[in-house]
Design a protein around this motif. Structure first.
Motif, mmCIF file in Angstrom:
data_model
loop_
_atom_site.group_PDB
_atom_site.id
_atom_site.type_symbol
_atom_site.label_atom_id
_atom_site.label_comp_id
_atom_site.label_asym_id
_atom_site.label_seq_id
_atom_site.Cartn_x
_atom_site.Cartn_y
_atom_site.Cartn_z
ATOM 1 N N ASP A 48 6.836 12.686 -7.219
ATOM 2 C CA ASP A 48 6.991 12.379 -5.804
ATOM 3 C C ASP A 48 5.767 11.595 -5.309
ATOM 4 O O ASP A 48 5.908 10.630 -4.556
ATOM 5 N N TRP A 49 4.581 12.033 -5.746
ATOM 6 C CA TRP A 49 3.328 11.350 -5.423
ATOM 7 C C TRP A 49 2.733 10.820 -6.723
ATOM 8 O O TRP A 49 2.588 11.576 -7.697
ATOM 9 N N TRP A 68 9.171 1.800 -8.963
ATOM 10 C CA TRP A 68 9.173 2.688 -7.803
ATOM 11 C C TRP A 68 10.596 3.002 -7.349
ATOM 12 O O TRP A 68 11.513 2.183 -7.511
ATOM 13 N N ARG A 69 10.754 4.169 -6.744
ATOM 14 C CA ARG A 69 12.030 4.520 -6.129
ATOM 15 C C ARG A 69 11.762 4.967 -4.687
ATOM 16 O O ARG A 69 10.642 5.370 -4.357
ATOM 17 N N PRO A 70 12.759 4.915 -3.827
ATOM 18 C CA PRO A 70 12.558 5.307 -2.425
ATOM 19 C C PRO A 70 12.022 6.729 -2.309
ATOM 20 O O PRO A 70 12.401 7.624 -3.082
ATOM 21 N N GLY A 71 11.115 6.905 -1.369
ATOM 22 C CA GLY A 71 10.563 8.235 -1.104
ATOM 23 C C GLY A 71 9.268 8.542 -1.826
ATOM 24 O O GLY A 71 8.592 9.520 -1.499
ATOM 25 N N GLN A 72 8.909 7.726 -2.817
ATOM 26 C CA GLN A 72 7.666 7.988 -3.534
ATOM 27 C C GLN A 72 6.460 7.523 -2.713
ATOM 28 O O GLN A 72 6.548 6.580 -1.918
ATOM 29 N N LEU A 73 5.343 8.192 -2.944
ATOM 30 C CA LEU A 73 4.071 7.813 -2.324
ATOM 31 C C LEU A 73 3.099 7.416 -3.424
ATOM 32 O O LEU A 73 2.903 8.160 -4.392
ATOM 33 N N ALA A 89 4.762 -0.238 -3.744
ATOM 34 C CA ALA A 89 5.285 1.125 -3.621
ATOM 35 C C ALA A 89 5.955 1.315 -2.254
ATOM 36 O O ALA A 89 5.634 0.618 -1.292
ATOM 37 N N PRO A 90 6.871 2.273 -2.147
ATOM 38 C CA PRO A 90 7.539 2.525 -0.863
ATOM 39 C C PRO A 90 6.574 2.948 0.243
ATOM 40 O O PRO A 90 6.782 2.645 1.410
ATOM 41 N N ALA A 91 5.502 3.677 -0.126
ATOM 42 C CA ALA A 91 4.477 4.111 0.831
ATOM 43 C C ALA A 91 3.160 4.234 0.078
ATOM 44 O O ALA A 91 3.147 4.438 -1.142
ATOM 45 N N HIS A 120 2.447 10.797 6.158
ATOM 46 C CA HIS A 120 1.746 11.455 5.048
ATOM 47 C C HIS A 120 0.372 11.989 5.416
ATOM 48 O O HIS A 120 -0.274 12.656 4.602
#
Length: 267
Positions: A48-49, A68-73, A89-91, A120
């Motif tokens: 996830d992170w 990367w995939r959606p929702g990852q930090l 990255a998404p975030a 975050h």
């Protein structure tokens, strides 16, 4: 929550056990997998992170090649690299421990600079506290020049002190004293000054000939420096800043300040 730590240098060797000790699930990713780490892409795909604990120059390249995939930090622990390096990255967030990680030094007790968006910021703040760190809010987004200034300040407070001690050791040797005695004799002075600064602030801790307006001693210091074949630029710069601190503390009157400035220009 699953954390992937990519790269396993000095910072990761402190971060991974700290995360696990706080009850977090951690996978380690390395270019050359082994019994304790999987491949970089495999590790990132599980998480996830994703922590990119690689050298600064490699952060952007690695961020660009991860799937990367959606929702990852994505996070890096660099003090100097802007978050734009994590743009694929998404975030993205920054988590920079202000700690020299020599030997087996852990993270507990250090401040950690956190740069993150609103989504975050609170989770990272909570994680920092769970790791025994003191959270320090950085501007978000932090301009590149501001981040460089922040990192320069941290470096000056760490390795900058070593440069000053190296200069002191050179003068120690010029006095005819044994080189191996320099650090054991000088380090207690450094620690004492730092402890006093922690208790009284920088201006309240300043001492020595500048703080006393003792221009005769300053002249002899510069003469000793010349005799040792050392440049006066570092000592002059440091003494000018000591003078500013002495003025802030109200230690010198106008005539003394003028006399010290004259002594420094002569040096």
């Amino acid at each position: 929550m699953i954390h992937a730590v990519i790269g396993y240098g000095r910072l990761a060797r402190a971060l991974v056990p700290a995360l696990r000790g706080a009850g977090e699930t951690v996978v380690v990713g390395r270019r050359e997998p082994d019994a304790h780490a999987c491949g970089v892409v495999e590790a990132a795909s599980q998480a996830d992170w994703v922590w990119l604990t690689v050298p600064d120059d490699a952060i952007a390249t690695l961020a660009a090649r991860l799937p990367w995939r959606p929702g990852q930090l994505a996070l890096h622990c660099s003090g100097a690299t802007p978050l734009q390096a994590l743009a694929p990255a998404p975030a993205a967030a920054g988590f920079h421990p202000l700690k020299l990680l020599a030997g087996d030094a852990g993270l507990v007790g250090a401040h950690v600079g956190i740069e993150a968006g609103e989504a975050h910021r609170a989770p990272l703040w909570a994680l920092a506290q769970a790791l025994g760190l003191v959270p320090l809010a950085l501007p978000s987004p932090m301009p590149e020049r501001a981040r460089a200034a922040y990192h320069a300040a941290a470096n000056l407070a760490a390795s900058g002190v070593l440069a000053v001690l190296a200069e002191a050791a050179g003068l120690w040797a010029a006095a005819g004293l044994a080189h191996d005695q320099a650090l054991p004799a000088l380090l207690p002075l450094t620690r004492g000054a730092l402890d006093t600064a922690a208790a009284r602030g920088l201006a309240g801790a300043v001492s020595g000939p500048v703080a006393r307006g003792d221009t005769g001693v300053l002249a002899r210091h510069f003469d000793a420096l010349a005799g040792a074949g050392l440049d006066a630029d570092l000592l002059t710069a440091l003494l000018k800043r000591q003078l500013m601190l002495a003025q802030q503390a109200g230690r010198l009157d106008a005539a003394q300040v003028t006399a010290v400035l004259h002594a420094l220009s002569e040096g």
